[in-house]
Write an enzyme that holds these catalytic residues in place. Structure first.
Site, PDB file in Angstrom:
ATOM      1  N   GLY A 183      -5.012  -3.670   1.418  1.00 24.77           N
ATOM      2  CA  GLY A 183      -4.625  -2.261   1.298  1.00 24.77           C
ATOM      3  C   GLY A 183      -5.627  -1.476   0.483  1.00 24.77           C
ATOM      4  N   GLY A 243      -5.155   1.853  -0.401  1.00 34.02           N
ATOM      5  CA  GLY A 243      -4.530   3.095  -0.855  1.00 34.02           C
ATOM      6  C   GLY A 243      -4.942   3.310  -2.304  1.00 34.02           C
ATOM      7  N   VAL A 296      -3.048  -7.263   7.933  1.00 30.24           N
ATOM      8  CA  VAL A 296      -2.620  -8.580   7.435  1.00 30.24           C
ATOM      9  C   VAL A 296      -1.194  -8.793   7.905  1.00 30.24           C
ATOM     10  CG1 VAL A 296      -2.078  -9.920   5.370  1.00 30.24           C
ATOM     11  CG2 VAL A 296      -4.146  -8.525   5.443  1.00 30.24           C
ATOM     12  N   GLU A 315       8.492  20.061  -0.440  1.00 28.38           N
ATOM     13  CA  GLU A 315       7.206  20.606   0.044  1.00 28.38           C
ATOM     14  C   GLU A 315       7.299  20.984   1.521  1.00 28.38           C
ATOM     15  OE1 GLU A 315       4.783  17.201  -0.642  1.00 28.38           O
ATOM     16  OE2 GLU A 315       4.260  17.773  -2.672  1.00 28.38           O
ATOM     17  N   ASP A 338       3.219   0.758  -4.720  1.00 24.54           N
ATOM     18  CA  ASP A 338       4.578   0.973  -4.203  1.00 24.54           C
ATOM     19  C   ASP A 338       5.265  -0.314  -3.751  1.00 24.54           C
ATOM     20  OD1 ASP A 338       4.228   3.632  -4.650  1.00 24.54           O
ATOM     21  OD2 ASP A 338       4.367   4.276  -2.553  1.00 24.54           O
TER      22      ASP A 338
HETATM   23  C1  LIG Z   1       4.169  12.323   1.838  1.00 24.46           C
HETATM   24  C2  LIG Z   1       3.935  11.713   0.475  1.00 24.46           C
HETATM   25  C3  LIG Z   1       3.722  12.543  -0.605  1.00 24.46           C
HETATM   26  C4  LIG Z   1       3.500  11.993  -1.867  1.00 24.46           C
HETATM   27  N1  LIG Z   1       3.271  12.844  -2.909  1.00 24.46           N
HETATM   28  C5  LIG Z   1       2.968  12.324  -4.122  1.00 24.46           C
HETATM   29  C6  LIG Z   1       2.637  13.188  -5.199  1.00 24.46           C
HETATM   30  O1  LIG Z   1       2.631  14.425  -5.064  1.00 24.46           O
HETATM   31  N2  LIG Z   1       2.302  12.615  -6.398  1.00 24.46           N
HETATM   32  C7  LIG Z   1       2.289  11.254  -6.563  1.00 24.46           C
HETATM   33  O2  LIG Z   1       1.941  10.780  -7.645  1.00 24.46           O
HETATM   34  N3  LIG Z   1       2.618  10.426  -5.577  1.00 24.46           N
HETATM   35  C8  LIG Z   1       2.956  10.919  -4.351  1.00 24.46           C
HETATM   36  N4  LIG Z   1       3.291  10.078  -3.322  1.00 24.46           N
HETATM   37  C9  LIG Z   1       3.384   8.629  -3.588  1.00 24.46           C
HETATM   38  C10 LIG Z   1       2.028   7.981  -3.606  1.00 24.46           C
HETATM   39  O3  LIG Z   1       1.272   8.401  -2.493  1.00 24.46           O
HETATM   40  C11 LIG Z   1       2.220   6.478  -3.610  1.00 24.46           C
HETATM   41  O4  LIG Z   1       2.922   6.133  -4.790  1.00 24.46           O
HETATM   42  C12 LIG Z   1       0.890   5.747  -3.580  1.00 24.46           C
HETATM   43  O5  LIG Z   1       0.215   6.047  -2.371  1.00 24.46           O
HETATM   44  C13 LIG Z   1       1.095   4.237  -3.685  1.00 24.46           C
HETATM   45  O6  LIG Z   1      -0.142   3.604  -3.626  1.00 24.46           O
HETATM   46  P1  LIG Z   1      -0.285   2.169  -2.980  1.00 24.46           P
HETATM   47  O7  LIG Z   1      -1.695   1.766  -3.181  1.00 24.46           O
HETATM   48  O8  LIG Z   1       0.789   1.290  -3.463  1.00 24.46           O
HETATM   49  O9  LIG Z   1       0.019   2.375  -1.432  1.00 24.46           O
HETATM   50  P2  LIG Z   1      -0.662   3.321  -0.364  1.00 24.46           P
HETATM   51  O10 LIG Z   1      -1.438   4.402  -1.008  1.00 24.46           O
HETATM   52  O11 LIG Z   1       0.409   3.676   0.583  1.00 24.46           O
HETATM   53  O12 LIG Z   1      -1.710   2.364   0.354  1.00 24.46           O
HETATM   54  C14 LIG Z   1      -1.333   1.263   1.112  1.00 24.46           C
HETATM   55  C15 LIG Z   1      -2.520   0.877   1.979  1.00 24.46           C
HETATM   56  O13 LIG Z   1      -2.261  -0.389   2.561  1.00 24.46           O
HETATM   57  C16 LIG Z   1      -2.594  -0.368   3.926  1.00 24.46           C
HETATM   58  N5  LIG Z   1      -1.757  -1.379   4.549  1.00 24.46           N
HETATM   59  C17 LIG Z   1      -0.408  -1.411   4.598  1.00 24.46           C
HETATM   60  N6  LIG Z   1       0.018  -2.541   5.194  1.00 24.46           N
HETATM   61  C18 LIG Z   1      -1.092  -3.243   5.528  1.00 24.46           C
HETATM   62  C19 LIG Z   1      -1.302  -4.483   6.174  1.00 24.46           C
HETATM   63  N7  LIG Z   1      -0.280  -5.251   6.571  1.00 24.46           N
HETATM   64  N8  LIG Z   1      -2.564  -4.893   6.377  1.00 24.46           N
HETATM   65  C20 LIG Z   1      -3.618  -4.137   5.980  1.00 24.46           C
HETATM   66  N9  LIG Z   1      -3.457  -2.949   5.360  1.00 24.46           N
HETATM   67  C21 LIG Z   1      -2.222  -2.519   5.124  1.00 24.46           C
HETATM   68  C22 LIG Z   1      -2.327   1.047   4.367  1.00 24.46           C
HETATM   69  O14 LIG Z   1      -3.078   1.382   5.507  1.00 24.46           O
HETATM   70  C23 LIG Z   1      -2.753   1.842   3.126  1.00 24.46           C
HETATM   71  O15 LIG Z   1      -4.118   2.187   3.181  1.00 24.46           O
HETATM   72  C24 LIG Z   1       3.510  10.593  -2.036  1.00 24.46           C
HETATM   73  C25 LIG Z   1       3.734   9.759  -0.951  1.00 24.46           C
HETATM   74  C26 LIG Z   1       3.936  10.318   0.313  1.00 24.46           C
HETATM   75  C27 LIG Z   1       4.160   9.408   1.492  1.00 24.46           C
END
Ligand SMILES: Cc1cc2nc3c(=O)[nH]c(=O)nc-3n(C[C@H](O)[C@H](O)[C@H](O)COP(=O)(O)OP(=O)(O)OC[C@H]3O[C@@H](n4cnc5c(N)ncnc54)[C@H](O)[C@@H]3O)c2cc1C
Length: 449
Positions: free
Chosen positions: A14, A16, A85, A175, A314
């Protein structure tokens, strides 16, 4: 040239907020990293609603992973794979990709994020799409823009096409509702001959007794007042019990008869569920999952009995461990994912040096939510000054600069600034392009139109 065969192999799933930060934090470590993401881009999800409401184009809030990390790739320490994955084998220390390939690891960081949760009603998804990926944003944008087109063409169905329901009064729902009201009242008002877009109803439905439940009650009240000024009908204490192609049914607090809203466009912003990789980790390590399917991690973000696996962002049900005081749950927000990414990278390096891993401590700088043009609320923790609460125009300006600051890349910041300045003066939303999805992708709008 160092011999990569002797470097510890780190796999990060991931890219993100959490995965990108972990990768960057390991840039100088003597490890060989494989970063795997199922998309080719890093996405700035906090501005995804702008793409869904035609304010910004996709490249303004996303950037190719290879480009962001080109220096680490050139330094010979990082391999980026575009792949999903599908499973994790903790005993063999391998992850399995969608084409069956297995990638071995010595250390694994899983940062696969979350997806939409429909509280056990996955059948609602086709009628009420959520917002998580660029594909979701395109789908929602199509539905919103096409609803006005349907209303123009079908006089007998005008009311239902001009009624928009947003389920969930958290930041994303607020929003979306605020911006959809703006589109109806300002952007489109002189572009149709047979309908007056200003007569559109945007209804925000929230099960709890206030919107933005994570913020203090006075900011929730101010957020609701700002939404209502923008023309949004806010229905709190209203628990959705059914969604279909024609609308939403809900149980209203204190009322026996169910309430029905006829709306052909429904947006789901009510629930999240962890990535299915949480279940894969449970199956291979026995780790506990919480009700949302998130992995219950140890204080150092590792998995019990498998310190070589860390789960962040997350996907993790993590707790913050302050130096004094009780541990508290870490919220599912981007600053938390980034901090966990840096922490996981630091713990991994501690382990490589033979030192003990440290517990995670989340530093909370506050919360922000935008509602629409010149409308937002903010609760900010300032060093020395303490808590500051803002609402309306000052909160909106603050929100705007914070989001531009955290966007990846100078070009993206400039694009967003120019687009927002243009939208501010003209009320226009320049990304109003409908790209037809395959017929099966938008069934509720195809039925009966
Ligand atoms: C619409 C929306 C608005 C938001 N607004 C805010 C805000 O204003 N402020 C704030 O602080 N937070 C906000 N959030 C929350 C914030 O975006 C998340 O808390 C943050 O993105 C979490 O980061 P992460 O790295 O855990 O996951 P993510 O950023 O979701 O990244 C996960 C990554 O893993 C990849 N992935 C998933 N499954 C697989 C797999 N099986 N194999 C390979 N790759 C995979 C995905 O493609 C992605 O790139 C918002 C979320 C959303 C959906």
């Amino acid at each position: 040239m160092p011999d990569i065969a002797h470097r510890p192999r780190v796999v990060i799933v991931g890219c993100g907020f959490g995965g990108l930060e972990a990768t960057r934090a390991l840039a100088r470590a003597d490890v060989d990293i494989t970063l795997i993401d199922r998309t080719n881009h890093h996405l700035f999800q906090p501005l995804l609603y702008q793409v869904a409401t035609a304010g910004l184009a996709a490249p303004a809030i996303s950037a190719p992973i290879r480009h962001i990390l080109r220096r680490q790739i050139a330094a010979g320490r990082l391999t980026v794979l575009l792949a999903e994955v599908q499973d994790i084998d903790a005993a063999r220390r391998q992850v399995r990709l969608d084409d069956g390939t297995r990638v071995p690891y010595d250390h694994l960081i899983v940062a696969a994020g979350a997806t939409h949760g429909y509280f056990g009603h996955d059948e609602w998804a086709r009628h009420a799409p959520g917002l998580k990926t660029l594909a979701d944003a395109f789908e929602l944008r199509n539905r919103v823009l096409k609803a006005f087109e349907h209303a123009e063409r079908h006089p007998g169905q005008r009311e239902e096409w001009l009624t928009f329901a947003v389920i969930g009064g958290g930041p994303t729902g607020v929003e979306m509702a605020g911006t959809m009201a703006e589109i109806a009242h300002h952007t489109l008002h002189d572009e149709f001959r047979h309908i007056d877009s200003r007569q559109a109803r945007v209804v925000l439905i929230e099960g709890a007794d206030r919107v933005l439940g994570a913020l203090p009650p006075d900011l929730s009240r101010r957020a609701q007042a700002q939404l209502e000024r923008l023309g949004v009908e806010v229905r709190t204490g209203c628990r959705v019990t059914h969604v279909d192609a024609q609308g939403v049914t809900a149980q209203v607090q204190g009322q026996e008869a169910p309430w029905r809203l006829h709306a052909r466009t429904v947006v789901w912003a009510a629930g999240v569920a962890a990535s299915p990789l949480g279940r894969a980790l449970h199956a291979t390590t026995g780790v506990a999952l919480d009700r949302a399917g998130r992995v219950v991690v140890e204080p150092d973000l590792g998995i019990a009995g498998h310190p070589e696996i860390q789960v962040i962002g997350d996907l993790a049900a993590a707790k913050s461990h302050p130096r004094d005081g009780e541990p508290t749950p870490v919220p599912g927000v981007s600053p938390a994912a980034k901090q966990m990414g840096r922490h996981a990278a630091a713990n991994l390096q501690r382990r490589l040096r033979g030192e003990p891993a440290q517990p995670f401590r989340y530093v909370d700088y506050g919360s922000l939510a935008t509602i629409g043009r010149k409308a937002a609320v903010a609760q900010v923790e300032l060093p020395l000054l303490g808590e500051l609460r803002l609402s309306g125009y000052p909160a909106w300006v603050f929100w705007l600069f914070v989001h531009i600051y955290f966007l990846i890349g100078f070009r993206n910041r400039l694009m967003v600034l120019v687009d927002w300045a243009w939208a501010y003066w003209t009320f226009q939303r320049h990304a109003r392009v409908v790209v037809e999805a395959p017929p099966a992708a938008s069934p509720s709008q195809e039925d009966g139109s």
